[in-house]
Design a protein around this motif. Structure first.
Motif, PDB file in Angstrom:
ATOM      1  N   MET A   1      11.292  12.457  24.944  1.00  0.00           N
ATOM      2  CA  MET A   1      11.498  11.562  24.366  1.00  0.00           C
ATOM      3  C   MET A   1      11.150  10.161  24.964  1.00  0.00           C
ATOM      4  SD  MET A   1      14.080  11.599  21.532  1.00  0.00           S
ATOM      5  CE  MET A   1      13.856  10.198  20.389  1.00  0.00           C
ATOM      6  N   PRO A   2      10.541   9.048  24.226  1.00  0.00           N
ATOM      7  CA  PRO A   2      10.002   7.824  24.854  1.00  0.00           C
ATOM      8  C   PRO A   2      11.287   7.091  25.146  1.00  0.00           C
ATOM      9  CG  PRO A   2       9.231   8.166  22.628  1.00  0.00           C
ATOM     10  CD  PRO A   2       9.905   9.196  22.910  1.00  0.00           C
ATOM     11  N   SER A   3      10.830   6.076  26.384  1.00  0.00           N
ATOM     12  CA  SER A   3      11.979   5.475  26.736  1.00  0.00           C
ATOM     13  C   SER A   3      12.420   4.270  25.652  1.00  0.00           C
ATOM     14  CB  SER A   3      11.769   4.626  28.087  1.00  0.00           C
ATOM     15  OG  SER A   3      10.569   3.940  27.899  1.00  0.00           O
ATOM     16  N   GLY A   4      13.345   3.591  25.876  1.00  0.00           N
ATOM     17  CA  GLY A   4      13.516   2.476  24.952  1.00  0.00           C
ATOM     18  C   GLY A   4      12.938   1.286  25.149  1.00  0.00           C
ATOM     19  N   ASN A   5      12.145   1.174  26.078  1.00  0.00           N
ATOM     20  CA  ASN A   5      10.998   0.208  26.107  1.00  0.00           C
ATOM     21  C   ASN A   5       9.630   0.406  25.498  1.00  0.00           C
ATOM     22  OD1 ASN A   5      12.605  -1.161  27.583  1.00  0.00           O
ATOM     23  ND2 ASN A   5      11.931  -0.680  29.707  1.00  0.00           N
ATOM     24  N   PHE A   6       9.598   1.747  24.980  1.00  0.00           N
ATOM     25  CA  PHE A   6       8.297   2.077  24.225  1.00  0.00           C
ATOM     26  C   PHE A   6       8.221   1.785  22.969  1.00  0.00           C
ATOM     27  CE2 PHE A   6       4.411   4.321  24.671  1.00  0.00           C
ATOM     28  CZ  PHE A   6       4.300   5.043  23.205  1.00  0.00           C
ATOM     29  N   ARG A   7       7.324   1.062  22.207  1.00  0.00           N
ATOM     30  CA  ARG A   7       7.305   0.573  20.995  1.00  0.00           C
ATOM     31  C   ARG A   7       6.099   1.228  20.193  1.00  0.00           C
ATOM     32  NH1 ARG A   7      10.116  -5.537  21.210  1.00  0.00           N
ATOM     33  NH2 ARG A   7      12.093  -4.490  22.155  1.00  0.00           N
ATOM     34  N   PHE A   8       6.260   1.540  18.857  1.00  0.00           N
ATOM     35  CA  PHE A   8       5.101   1.922  18.143  1.00  0.00           C
ATOM     36  C   PHE A   8       4.609   0.756  17.512  1.00  0.00           C
ATOM     37  CE2 PHE A   8       7.344   5.944  18.771  1.00  0.00           C
ATOM     38  CZ  PHE A   8       6.402   6.694  19.353  1.00  0.00           C
ATOM     39  N   LYS A   9       3.336   0.472  17.406  1.00  0.00           N
ATOM     40  CA  LYS A   9       2.760  -0.464  16.405  1.00  0.00           C
ATOM     41  C   LYS A   9       1.839   0.080  15.329  1.00  0.00           C
ATOM     42  CE  LYS A   9       2.170  -3.988  20.009  1.00  0.00           C
ATOM     43  NZ  LYS A   9       1.251  -4.812  20.784  1.00  0.00           N
ATOM     44  N   VAL A  10       2.388  -0.062  14.274  1.00  0.00           N
ATOM     45  CA  VAL A  10       1.834   0.501  12.958  1.00  0.00           C
ATOM     46  C   VAL A  10       1.330  -0.705  12.118  1.00  0.00           C
ATOM     47  CG1 VAL A  10       2.242   1.823  10.878  1.00  0.00           C
ATOM     48  CG2 VAL A  10       3.472   2.227  13.139  1.00  0.00           C
ATOM     49  N   ARG A  11       0.090  -0.571  11.601  1.00  0.00           N
ATOM     50  CA  ARG A  11      -0.583  -1.666  10.941  1.00  0.00           C
ATOM     51  C   ARG A  11      -0.410  -1.071   9.498  1.00  0.00           C
ATOM     52  NH1 ARG A  11      -6.351  -1.677  13.861  1.00  0.00           N
ATOM     53  NH2 ARG A  11      -5.589  -2.872  15.861  1.00  0.00           N
ATOM     54  N   PRO A  12       0.131  -2.013   8.609  1.00  0.00           N
ATOM     55  CA  PRO A  12       0.158  -2.027   6.982  1.00  0.00           C
ATOM     56  C   PRO A  12      -1.333  -1.554   6.520  1.00  0.00           C
ATOM     57  CG  PRO A  12       0.469  -4.351   7.713  1.00  0.00           C
ATOM     58  CD  PRO A  12       0.374  -3.428   8.941  1.00  0.00           C
ATOM     59  N   ARG A  13      -1.002  -0.895   5.477  1.00  0.00           N
ATOM     60  CA  ARG A  13      -2.410  -0.702   4.646  1.00  0.00           C
ATOM     61  C   ARG A  13      -2.687  -2.057   4.107  1.00  0.00           C
ATOM     62  NH1 ARG A  13      -4.452   3.282   2.882  1.00  0.00           N
ATOM     63  NH2 ARG A  13      -3.813   5.418   3.259  1.00  0.00           N
ATOM     64  N   LYS A  14      -4.064  -2.251   4.031  1.00  0.00           N
ATOM     65  CA  LYS A  14      -4.744  -3.231   3.209  1.00  0.00           C
ATOM     66  C   LYS A  14      -4.547  -3.271   1.819  1.00  0.00           C
ATOM     67  CE  LYS A  14      -7.543  -4.745   6.909  1.00  0.00           C
ATOM     68  NZ  LYS A  14      -8.851  -5.063   7.601  1.00  0.00           N
ATOM     69  N   ASP A  15      -4.810  -2.068   1.342  1.00  0.00           N
ATOM     70  CA  ASP A  15      -4.916  -2.009  -0.172  1.00  0.00           C
ATOM     71  C   ASP A  15      -4.006  -0.803  -0.642  1.00  0.00           C
ATOM     72  OD1 ASP A  15      -6.550  -0.270   1.304  1.00  0.00           O
ATOM     73  OD2 ASP A  15      -7.835   0.216  -0.444  1.00  0.00           O
ATOM     74  N   GLN A  16      -3.220  -1.035  -1.643  1.00  0.00           N
ATOM     75  CA  GLN A  16      -2.370  -0.072  -2.063  1.00  0.00           C
ATOM     76  C   GLN A  16      -2.853   1.213  -2.854  1.00  0.00           C
ATOM     77  OE1 GLN A  16      -0.234  -1.655  -5.574  1.00  0.00           O
ATOM     78  NE2 GLN A  16       1.306  -0.236  -5.472  1.00  0.00           N
ATOM     79  N   ILE A  17      -2.199   2.364  -2.367  1.00  0.00           N
ATOM     80  CA  ILE A  17      -2.598   3.634  -2.764  1.00  0.00           C
ATOM     81  C   ILE A  17      -2.384   3.660  -4.064  1.00  0.00           C
ATOM     82  CG2 ILE A  17      -2.174   6.127  -2.444  1.00  0.00           C
ATOM     83  CD1 ILE A  17      -1.374   5.515   0.482  1.00  0.00           C
ATOM     84  N   ILE A  18      -3.329   4.238  -4.918  1.00  0.00           N
ATOM     85  CA  ILE A  18      -3.076   4.499  -6.306  1.00  0.00           C
ATOM     86  C   ILE A  18      -3.221   5.795  -6.644  1.00  0.00           C
ATOM     87  CG2 ILE A  18      -4.384   4.097  -8.616  1.00  0.00           C
ATOM     88  CD1 ILE A  18      -5.455   1.387  -7.517  1.00  0.00           C
ATOM     89  N   VAL A  19      -2.116   6.430  -7.061  1.00  0.00           N
ATOM     90  CA  VAL A  19      -2.053   7.877  -7.342  1.00  0.00           C
ATOM     91  C   VAL A  19      -2.174   8.083  -9.015  1.00  0.00           C
ATOM     92  CG1 VAL A  19      -0.445   9.832  -7.373  1.00  0.00           C
ATOM     93  CG2 VAL A  19      -0.186   8.062  -5.663  1.00  0.00           C
ATOM     94  N   PRO A  20      -3.466   8.748  -9.263  1.00  0.00           N
ATOM     95  CA  PRO A  20      -3.639   8.821 -10.668  1.00  0.00           C
ATOM     96  C   PRO A  20      -2.465   9.681 -11.452  1.00  0.00           C
ATOM     97  CG  PRO A  20      -5.233  10.179  -9.468  1.00  0.00           C
ATOM     98  CD  PRO A  20      -4.381   9.314  -8.476  1.00  0.00           C
ATOM     99  N   CYS A  21      -2.055   9.384 -12.753  1.00  0.00           N
ATOM    100  CA  CYS A  21      -1.260  10.010 -13.561  1.00  0.00           C
ATOM    101  C   CYS A  21       0.132  10.067 -12.836  1.00  0.00           C
ATOM    102  CB  CYS A  21      -1.874  11.413 -13.788  1.00  0.00           C
ATOM    103  SG  CYS A  21      -3.294  11.583 -14.653  1.00  0.00           S
ATOM    104  N   ALA A  22       0.571   9.586 -11.946  1.00  0.00           N
ATOM    105  CA  ALA A  22       2.089   9.506 -11.139  1.00  0.00           C
ATOM    106  C   ALA A  22       2.928   9.311 -12.300  1.00  0.00           C
ATOM    107  CB  ALA A  22       1.980   8.307 -10.328  1.00  0.00           C
ATOM    108  N   PRO A  23       3.094   8.275 -13.173  1.00  0.00           N
ATOM    109  CA  PRO A  23       4.067   8.189 -14.248  1.00  0.00           C
ATOM    110  C   PRO A  23       4.355   9.222 -15.041  1.00  0.00           C
ATOM    111  CG  PRO A  23       2.567   6.245 -14.205  1.00  0.00           C
ATOM    112  CD  PRO A  23       1.884   7.154 -13.464  1.00  0.00           C
ATOM    113  N   GLU A  24       3.170  10.032 -15.466  1.00  0.00           N
ATOM    114  CA  GLU A  24       3.432  11.132 -16.273  1.00  0.00           C
ATOM    115  C   GLU A  24       3.818  12.372 -15.458  1.00  0.00           C
ATOM    116  OE1 GLU A  24       0.575   9.483 -16.010  1.00  0.00           O
ATOM    117  OE2 GLU A  24       0.129   8.492 -17.860  1.00  0.00           O
ATOM    118  N   LEU A  25       3.471  12.700 -14.367  1.00  0.00           N
ATOM    119  CA  LEU A  25       3.947  13.607 -13.512  1.00  0.00           C
ATOM    120  C   LEU A  25       5.382  13.406 -13.506  1.00  0.00           C
ATOM    121  CD1 LEU A  25       3.595  16.139 -11.838  1.00  0.00           C
ATOM    122  CD2 LEU A  25       2.865  14.730  -9.738  1.00  0.00           C
TER     123      LEU A  25
END
Length: 78
Positions: A1-25
């Protein structure tokens, strides 16, 4: 397990993920969950038909549609 000082950096996605037919499913799965009609014979028939229409009418974006295997085989045979 990483120590308390270790931090992850995550970059947000630039464009939104489009899932086809998501409302119908989502509608079909909600219908299955509420009615228990897994064979979509009565209550979920409309939702299943809407999903089927969406999947048959959607267009695949980007990339090649055909395989290039014949092109590659033609290069090998020469």
């Amino acid at each position: 397990m990483p120590s308390g000082n270790f931090r992850f950096k995550v970059r947000p996605r630039k464009d939104q993920i489009i899932v086809p037919c998501a409302p119908e499913l989502t509608t079909l799965l909600a219908c299955f969950a509420t009615t228990g009609d897994l064979r979509h014979t009565a209550a979920c028939a409309d939702s299943a038909k809407a999903l089927q229409n969406c999947m048959s009418n959607r267009h695949v974006a980007g990339g090649k549609g055909k395989s290039s295997i014949n092109h590659l085989l033609g290069k090998i045979r020469r």
